[in-house]
Scaffold this motif. Structure first.
Motif, PDB file in Angstrom:
ATOM      1  N   ASP A 150      23.155  13.687  15.446  1.00 23.69           N
ATOM      2  CA  ASP A 150      22.779  13.964  16.839  1.00 23.69           C
ATOM      3  C   ASP A 150      23.765  14.890  17.553  1.00 23.69           C
ATOM      4  N   LYS A 151      24.463  15.712  16.774  1.00 28.43           N
ATOM      5  CA  LYS A 151      25.408  16.663  17.370  1.00 28.43           C
ATOM      6  C   LYS A 151      25.019  18.069  16.928  1.00 28.43           C
ATOM      7  N   ASP A 152      24.641  18.910  17.893  1.00 22.72           N
ATOM      8  CA  ASP A 152      24.279  20.301  17.615  1.00 22.72           C
ATOM      9  C   ASP A 152      25.521  21.169  17.820  1.00 22.72           C
ATOM     10  N   LEU A 153      26.190  21.491  16.728  1.00 24.57           N
ATOM     11  CA  LEU A 153      27.462  22.211  16.832  1.00 24.57           C
ATOM     12  C   LEU A 153      27.284  23.672  17.188  1.00 24.57           C
ATOM     13  N   ARG A 193      25.671  24.390  19.867  1.00 29.16           N
ATOM     14  CA  ARG A 193      25.647  24.291  21.328  1.00 29.16           C
ATOM     15  C   ARG A 193      26.828  23.505  21.880  1.00 29.16           C
ATOM     16  N   MET A 194      27.192  22.439  21.195  1.00 25.28           N
ATOM     17  CA  MET A 194      28.314  21.609  21.637  1.00 25.28           C
ATOM     18  C   MET A 194      29.619  22.376  21.479  1.00 25.28           C
ATOM     19  N   THR A 195      30.476  22.337  22.506  1.00 28.09           N
ATOM     20  CA  THR A 195      31.764  23.022  22.403  1.00 28.09           C
ATOM     21  C   THR A 195      32.742  22.177  21.593  1.00 28.09           C
ATOM     22  N   MET A 196      33.840  22.803  21.165  1.00 27.05           N
ATOM     23  CA  MET A 196      34.847  22.071  20.403  1.00 27.05           C
ATOM     24  C   MET A 196      35.471  20.985  21.260  1.00 27.05           C
ATOM     25  N   ARG A 197      35.642  21.255  22.543  1.00 29.94           N
ATOM     26  CA  ARG A 197      36.196  20.239  23.442  1.00 29.94           C
ATOM     27  C   ARG A 197      35.264  19.028  23.513  1.00 29.94           C
ATOM     28  N   GLU A 198      33.969  19.287  23.636  1.00 27.40           N
ATOM     29  CA  GLU A 198      32.994  18.191  23.699  1.00 27.40           C
ATOM     30  C   GLU A 198      32.960  17.391  22.403  1.00 27.40           C
ATOM     31  N   LEU A 199      33.162  18.081  21.270  1.00 27.93           N
ATOM     32  CA  LEU A 199      33.163  17.369  19.986  1.00 27.93           C
ATOM     33  C   LEU A 199      34.367  16.439  19.887  1.00 27.93           C
ATOM     34  N   TYR A 200      35.545  16.933  20.288  1.00 26.42           N
ATOM     35  CA  TYR A 200      36.726  16.067  20.292  1.00 26.42           C
ATOM     36  C   TYR A 200      36.507  14.841  21.180  1.00 26.42           C
ATOM     37  N   VAL A 201      35.987  15.093  22.384  1.00 29.74           N
ATOM     38  CA  VAL A 201      35.785  14.002  23.338  1.00 29.74           C
ATOM     39  C   VAL A 201      34.773  12.997  22.799  1.00 29.74           C
ATOM     40  N   ALA A 222      47.130  23.566  14.059  1.00 31.89           N
ATOM     41  CA  ALA A 222      47.781  23.377  12.766  1.00 31.89           C
ATOM     42  C   ALA A 222      46.803  23.243  11.619  1.00 31.89           C
ATOM     43  N   MET A 223      45.547  22.876  11.903  1.00 33.58           N
ATOM     44  CA  MET A 223      44.571  22.691  10.831  1.00 33.58           C
ATOM     45  C   MET A 223      43.448  23.734  10.884  1.00 33.58           C
ATOM     46  N   CYS A 224      42.889  23.955  12.053  1.00 35.39           N
ATOM     47  CA  CYS A 224      41.836  24.969  12.201  1.00 35.39           C
ATOM     48  C   CYS A 224      42.427  26.373  12.328  1.00 35.39           C
ATOM     49  N   LEU A 225      43.724  26.446  12.603  1.00 37.54           N
ATOM     50  CA  LEU A 225      44.453  27.718  12.733  1.00 37.54           C
ATOM     51  C   LEU A 225      43.896  28.595  13.844  1.00 37.54           C
ATOM     52  N   GLU A 226      43.429  27.969  14.910  1.00 35.53           N
ATOM     53  CA  GLU A 226      43.044  28.713  16.098  1.00 35.53           C
ATOM     54  C   GLU A 226      44.310  29.210  16.793  1.00 35.53           C
ATOM     55  N   LEU A 227      44.237  30.386  17.381  1.00 33.39           N
ATOM     56  CA  LEU A 227      45.427  31.018  17.929  1.00 33.39           C
ATOM     57  C   LEU A 227      45.607  30.804  19.424  1.00 33.39           C
ATOM     58  N   SER A 228      44.560  30.372  20.103  1.00 31.82           N
ATOM     59  CA  SER A 228      44.651  30.162  21.544  1.00 31.82           C
ATOM     60  C   SER A 228      43.704  29.023  21.902  1.00 31.82           C
ATOM     61  N   GLU A 229      43.534  28.793  23.213  1.00 34.40           N
ATOM     62  CA  GLU A 229      42.673  27.703  23.675  1.00 34.40           C
ATOM     63  C   GLU A 229      41.229  28.158  23.924  1.00 34.40           C
ATOM     64  N   ALA A 287      31.152  27.337  21.093  1.00 34.15           N
ATOM     65  CA  ALA A 287      30.411  26.505  20.146  1.00 34.15           C
ATOM     66  C   ALA A 287      31.330  26.044  19.021  1.00 34.15           C
ATOM     67  N   ALA A 288      31.211  24.778  18.647  1.00 34.17           N
ATOM     68  CA  ALA A 288      32.169  24.154  17.733  1.00 34.17           C
ATOM     69  C   ALA A 288      31.996  24.573  16.276  1.00 34.17           C
ATOM     70  N   LEU A 289      30.861  25.142  15.906  1.00 31.35           N
ATOM     71  CA  LEU A 289      30.533  25.338  14.494  1.00 31.35           C
ATOM     72  C   LEU A 289      31.592  26.137  13.741  1.00 31.35           C
ATOM     73  N   GLU A 290      32.031  27.278  14.285  1.00 27.29           N
ATOM     74  CA  GLU A 290      32.980  28.127  13.558  1.00 27.29           C
ATOM     75  C   GLU A 290      34.325  27.426  13.379  1.00 27.29           C
ATOM     76  N   THR A 291      34.778  26.712  14.399  1.00 29.75           N
ATOM     77  CA  THR A 291      36.040  25.986  14.272  1.00 29.75           C
ATOM     78  C   THR A 291      35.917  24.855  13.263  1.00 29.75           C
ATOM     79  N   VAL A 292      34.778  24.195  13.229  1.00 27.43           N
ATOM     80  CA  VAL A 292      34.540  23.130  12.245  1.00 27.43           C
ATOM     81  C   VAL A 292      34.567  23.691  10.825  1.00 27.43           C
ATOM     82  N   LYS A 293      34.005  24.870  10.626  1.00 23.54           N
ATOM     83  CA  LYS A 293      34.048  25.498   9.290  1.00 23.54           C
ATOM     84  C   LYS A 293      35.482  25.763   8.857  1.00 23.54           C
ATOM     85  N   LYS A 294      36.322  26.202   9.801  1.00 22.37           N
ATOM     86  CA  LYS A 294      37.730  26.437   9.485  1.00 22.37           C
ATOM     87  C   LYS A 294      38.419  25.131   9.091  1.00 22.37           C
TER      88      LYS A 294
END
Length: 488
Positions: A201-204, A206-214, A229-236, A242-249
């Motif tokens: 029931d989570k559409d990644l 549309r759902m943001t990464m912040r919403e997924l964490y929450v 440290a894990m997804c290697l994102e460089l900023s906020e 949308a959370a999908l790309e960060t989840v793939k990382k």
């Protein structure tokens, strides 16, 4: 000395009679191609499908891949070694580059050093590994797994958990947060974008990464260490996308971690310089021509502004080569072909000890998230040793890097430098970074972007893939299992 003079009168050259007139027979050389500018000579074979400038990793990957597709490639570099700005240097060359005088004797023998100017770790199951496997360049290289990955939190260096036991003992999270973290990772590992039953029931899209964490009840401090440290994102910025790309990382990180157990990263023995050399060998095997110590004086354009060749100074004169495209790093192209993306500051430091608080790791990465030190961009620390055959035994090399944000770049590295303990020798540099202003389809100039300030290849690989697609019009086939055995 022997006397070769003679009293015999000289013999007149033979002549032929044509229409009663004597004409001297003149021997002519090979005809020059009509595209060659007056006063110039062909450079190497003259005509090629592609000319590549610079032997950095990105350019060598492209020349290697193009040559395997049957293209005739000419590869040039202004330096007399492979690697360009990301070369591996011995001790003498390193001190010469930074004009630091003679290397001190306590550092050991020159032959023991292969210090990378831009060191970056390779994700064990990431896209660069897939490139290496697809082209079988791995046959020319050996790798070592990196001992550990660390992150700074509240001024302390803490290990990113690599096993369930480490997660339970980690100071990164409290006891109840660890349980939520575990449930989050279980969801991430089972998620498959092609299987709706794994969405829960989570559409990644549309759902943001912040919403997924929450949604999993994770605290902001946990968001930070997972993302950086894990997804290697460089900023906020990713937090509200949308959370999908960060989840793939994150999935790539977890899969890579499972491969070796200690960390998700690997590093080539004898330094990163072996990577461009490996792809250069691939190109040469398939007929590519390499000319080092050959600087490009000018890129030649036709009346429509499309590049058709290059001009270089050689021992034989001014050499010109022709091709349907010109590929290279930004330093070979004029200002109107590139735009600035900022600067990167790096500090190469020799130590006589492992980095403190890393459990005496012979090799490691430390990420300092920007918010932990009042910055927008993260600071990266990577440490290598004789374990990778890049320095003499008993010596460690630590490189601290980040994107420049102020008018005092060296001071921006202080949060990372303070982690190192006593420093034997330090070499600082600030590099301008560029990206192409156009895709190259109209002017036939295909330009890579400068290497970023991270200690890993993940974002740079995206640039390689983009460059390959712009040059060939196709996506590179990356469908290969990173756990292959055999001739790889």
């Amino acid at each position: 000395m022997a006397d070769f003079t003679s009293d015999t009168p000289p013999v007149d050259p033979p002549t032929t009679e044509t229409g009663g007139e004597e004409e001297e027979k003149v021997e002519k050389g090979p005809a020059m191609p009509d595209w060659l500018p007056e006063g110039c000579v062909p450079l190497a074979d003259g005509e090629y499908d592609a000319i590549v400038m610079g032997t950095g990793l990105k350019e060598c990957v492209i020349s290697g891949l193009l040559s395997t597709q049957g293209m005739k490639v000419l590869h040039l570099d202004r330096y007399n070694y492979y690697g360009a700005e990301c070369a591996s240097l011995n001790l003498t060359n390193l001190y010469e580059k930074f004009q630091a005088g003679e290397p001190p004797t306590y550092l050991g023998a020159n032959r023991d050093y292969n210090v990378d100017l831009i060191p970056k770790f390779i994700m064990a199951c990431g896209k660069l590994t897939k490139m290496l496997l697809t082209t079988k360049v791995t046959r020319y290289l050996d790798f070592k797994s990196v001992d550990g990955s660390y992150v700074m939190k509240d001024g302390k260096v803490l290990k990113v958990p690599a096993t369930p036991d480490e997660a339970l003992r980690s100071s990164l999270m409290g006891m109840f947060e660890k349980r939520r973290f575990r449930n989050f990772l279980i969801y991430i590992n089972q998620y498959n974008p092609a299987d709706p039953t794994t969405f829960k029931d989570k559409d990644l899209t549309r759902m943001t990464m912040r919403e997924l964490y929450v949604a999993f009840g994770l605290q902001p401090a946990t968001h930070e260490f997972i993302s950086h440290a894990m997804c290697l994102e460089l900023s906020e910025e990713h937090m509200d996308q949308a959370a999908l790309e960060t989840v793939k990382k994150l999935q790539t990180y977890c899969t890579s971690l499972e491969t070796y157990g200690k960390s998700p990263y690997i590093y080539p023995m004898y330094g990163l310089g072996g990577l461009p050399e490996g792809f250069s060998r691939l190109c040469a095997i398939h007929g590519g021509t390499f000319m080092l110590n050959t600087d490009v004086q000018e890129i030649l354009y036709d009346a429509d502004g499309a590049a058709w060749g290059v001009k270089c100074k050689t021992d034989e004169g001014v050499g010109v080569a022709k091709a349907t495209m010109v590929i290279g790093d930004p330093s070979y192209f004029p200002a109107e072909k590139k735009r600035s993306t900022g600067k990167v500051v790096r500090s190469i430091c020799f130590l006589n000890h492992p980095i403190p608080n890393t459990n005496n790791a012979e090799s490691c990465q430390i990420i300092i998230p920007g918010p932990q030190c009042g910055r927008k961009n993260d600071i990266f620390v990577c440490c290598l040793s004789g374990q990778q055959n890049v320095v003499a035994n008993g010596v460690y090399v630590a490189i601290v890097s980040t994107a420049v944000e102020t008018a005092n770049p060296s001071a921006e590295l202080n949060p990372g430098l303070r982690l190192l303990g006593q420093i034997l020798q330090r070499f600082d540099s600030v590099a301008d970074c560029y990206e192409p202003v156009a895709d190259g389809l109209s002017d036939r100039c295909f330009i890579s972007s400068s290497f970023d300030g991270t200690s890993h290849f993940e974002d740079d690989v995206e640039d390689m893939l983009s460059l390959y697609k712009r040059v060939t019009g196709e996506d590179l086939d990356m469908d290969i299992d990173t756990n292959l055995e055999g001739d790889y």
